[in-house]
Write an enzyme that holds these catalytic residues in place. Structure first.
Site, PDB file in Angstrom:
ATOM      1  N   LYS A  87      40.444  52.156  43.667  1.00 57.82           N
ATOM      2  CA  LYS A  87      39.172  52.170  44.375  1.00 57.82           C
ATOM      3  C   LYS A  87      38.768  53.598  44.738  1.00 57.82           C
ATOM      4  CE  LYS A  87      39.774  47.748  46.785  1.00 57.82           C
ATOM      5  NZ  LYS A  87      38.560  47.079  46.296  1.00 57.82           N
TER       6      LYS A  87
ATOM      7  N   ARG B 122      41.743  36.977  42.664  1.00 59.34           N
ATOM      8  CA  ARG B 122      41.684  35.741  41.882  1.00 59.34           C
ATOM      9  C   ARG B 122      43.024  35.421  41.208  1.00 59.34           C
ATOM     10  NH1 ARG B 122      36.804  38.120  38.580  1.00 59.34           N
ATOM     11  NH2 ARG B 122      36.667  39.153  40.603  1.00 59.34           N
TER      12      ARG B 122
END
Length: 446
Positions: A229, A303
């Protein structure tokens, strides 16, 4: 006639003056409650639940400020007969929440508030339990990640859960996860020296009826892994387990309320870090049950851990309804902002139940589509599924997760926006909000 107490009186008026949510010091008229000192706080409120939450929160913040300046810390609050006691109590209990790690002496704050007048005790009790659950979820999410690793999170949840009679709680370690084939959790957690966990809470409040299984993302810190990130905003990733916190806190509250339902919470916990053992874009992960996923972005880790837990629930827990909660996609934050959660659901009935549950407790959900024309985008030519295809990220994430639900009634709650707040609003304070906790409690009660 109630006995007089040597505490200042707060009067709440269902009126537009003073302006809603604004305080003023004023002489207090004879209320018929007891003799009081000559001044107090008067609030003007409207009639909606949101306004009652807002005024309760504003009141406790004003009283905290007065206490810090040397004022009282114990109060009676005189509420009108038509008060929304549930919403007002939520605001009182949560509006003054704060989380700060400091070596300084804490300022004086409100210690207790007693509601007097025509108050529905059961509404107040319910609000206190739900506010406590929301605050617990906030505490877990706000905790700094140098302290909060998967083992710490599991221990904190188990300590709270084991204090509630009848609530079963267990945490599985990395050896168990490896033996059972939780490839998604192990891949995401492989880059950290602090290994993953699976939290499992079970409340059997009824012998029959539907079995609800709540699954919450428990990423205790998210660097993004190899797909790292940007530095701006990465410090907020201590709250990337807010979905897991909400799920755990909700089931603990359901047990505290002794709701006659069967509910299980699963929280797969891991740290997504960068190291020589971190998983990579291009890897193929084998989930619980054998389905495989081609990794395309290691920053779409949520996920992968949810998929393992959903598959485990389907295979072992005989669920009638599945609900997962996660700070899953930045796309949903862009789409719906910071005060509305994204709702994906496989049935209209479940979507309506979640929406109605949220509306009753002050949490807003907006239903998003599971677009059929995007369904093939999550299919891989190298594995069974592709983790992170291009396109609308919130929708494709939900479509990916749907493959692990065995076509059961299922809802996916993406709280990437409302799980964190940048400023005060209503009963919310800056930092983690505990969003979805109360919705899950109300959904179970429905």
């Amino acid at each position: 006639m109630r006995q007089p107490f040597p505490t200042p009186l707060v009067a709440v008026e269902a009126a537009a003056a003073p302006r809603r949510g604004v305080t003023r010091v004023t002489p207090v008229e004879d209320t018929g409650v007891a003799e009081r000192r000559a001044d107090g706080w008067v609030y003007g409120v409207g009639t909606s639940a949101a306004e009652w939450r807002r005024v309760g929160a504003a009141l406790v913040r004003a009283l905290d400020e007065a206490a810090a300046a040397g004022g009282d810390t114990t109060f009676d609050v005189d509420v009108p007969v038509d008060a929304d006691a549930y919403s007002f109590t939520l605001g009182l209990a949560l509006g003054g929440y704060r989380f700060k790690v400091t070596g300084a002496e804490p300022a004086k704050r409100v210690k207790s508030v007693r509601l007097v007048g025509a108050v529905a005790d059961e509404q107040v009790r319910r609000a206190v339990v739900e506010a406590g659950a929301t605050a617990f979820a906030r505490d877990l999410a706000n905790a700094p990640s140098n302290v909060k690793d998967p083992a710490w999170l599991a221990a904190a949840v188990l300590k709270a859960a084991r204090a509630v009679p009848g609530l079963d709680a267990v945490a599985r370690d990395e050896k168990w996860l490896a033996a059972e084939g939780f490839g998604g959790v192990l891949a995401v957690g492989g880059g950290s020296v602090r290994p993953p966990r699976l939290i499992h809470l079970t409340w059997n409040g009824a012998q029959d009826g539907p079995h609800l299984v709540f699954v919450g993302k428990g990423i205790t810190f998210d660097t993004g892994g190899i797909s790292i990130k940007p530095a701006d905003g990465m410090h907020l990733m201590r709250t990337d387990m807010a979905g897991g916190a909400a799920v755990a806190a909700a089931v603990i509250a359901i047990a505290r309320l002794s709701l006659p339902v069967r509910v299980t919470a699963l929280v797969p916990c891991a740290e997504n870090h960068v190291s020589g053992s971190a998983y990579r874009p291009g890897d193929v992960v084998r989930h619980y049950g054998g389905r495989t996923t081609e990794v395309t972005n290691t920053d779409a880790e949520g996920r992968l851990v949810l998929a393992d837990a959903l598959a485990y629930a389907v295979a072992n827990l005989a669920p009638d309804v599945l609900v997962d909660v996660a700070t899953l996609t930045g796309a949903m934050k862009v789409s719906l902002g910071l005060r509305t959660g994204g709702l994906f659901a496989s049935t209209d009935d479940l979507a309506a139940r979640v929406t109605e549950a949220g509306a009753g407790v002050g949490e807003t959900w907006w239903r998003m589509p599971l677009l059929a024309d995007l369904a093939d985008d999550v299919v891989s030519d190298k594995a069974d599924l592709r983790q992170c295809p291009p396109g609308p990220g919130g929708i494709t994430a939900a479509l990916f997760l749907r493959h692990f639900t065995a076509d059961l009634p299922w809802a996916h709650l993406d709280v990437a926006g409302p799980a964190r707040a940048e400023k005060h609003y209503d009963e919310v304070t800056p930092g983690a909000t505990g969003y979805a906790t109360r919705t899950l409690i109300a959904l179970a009660d429905s």
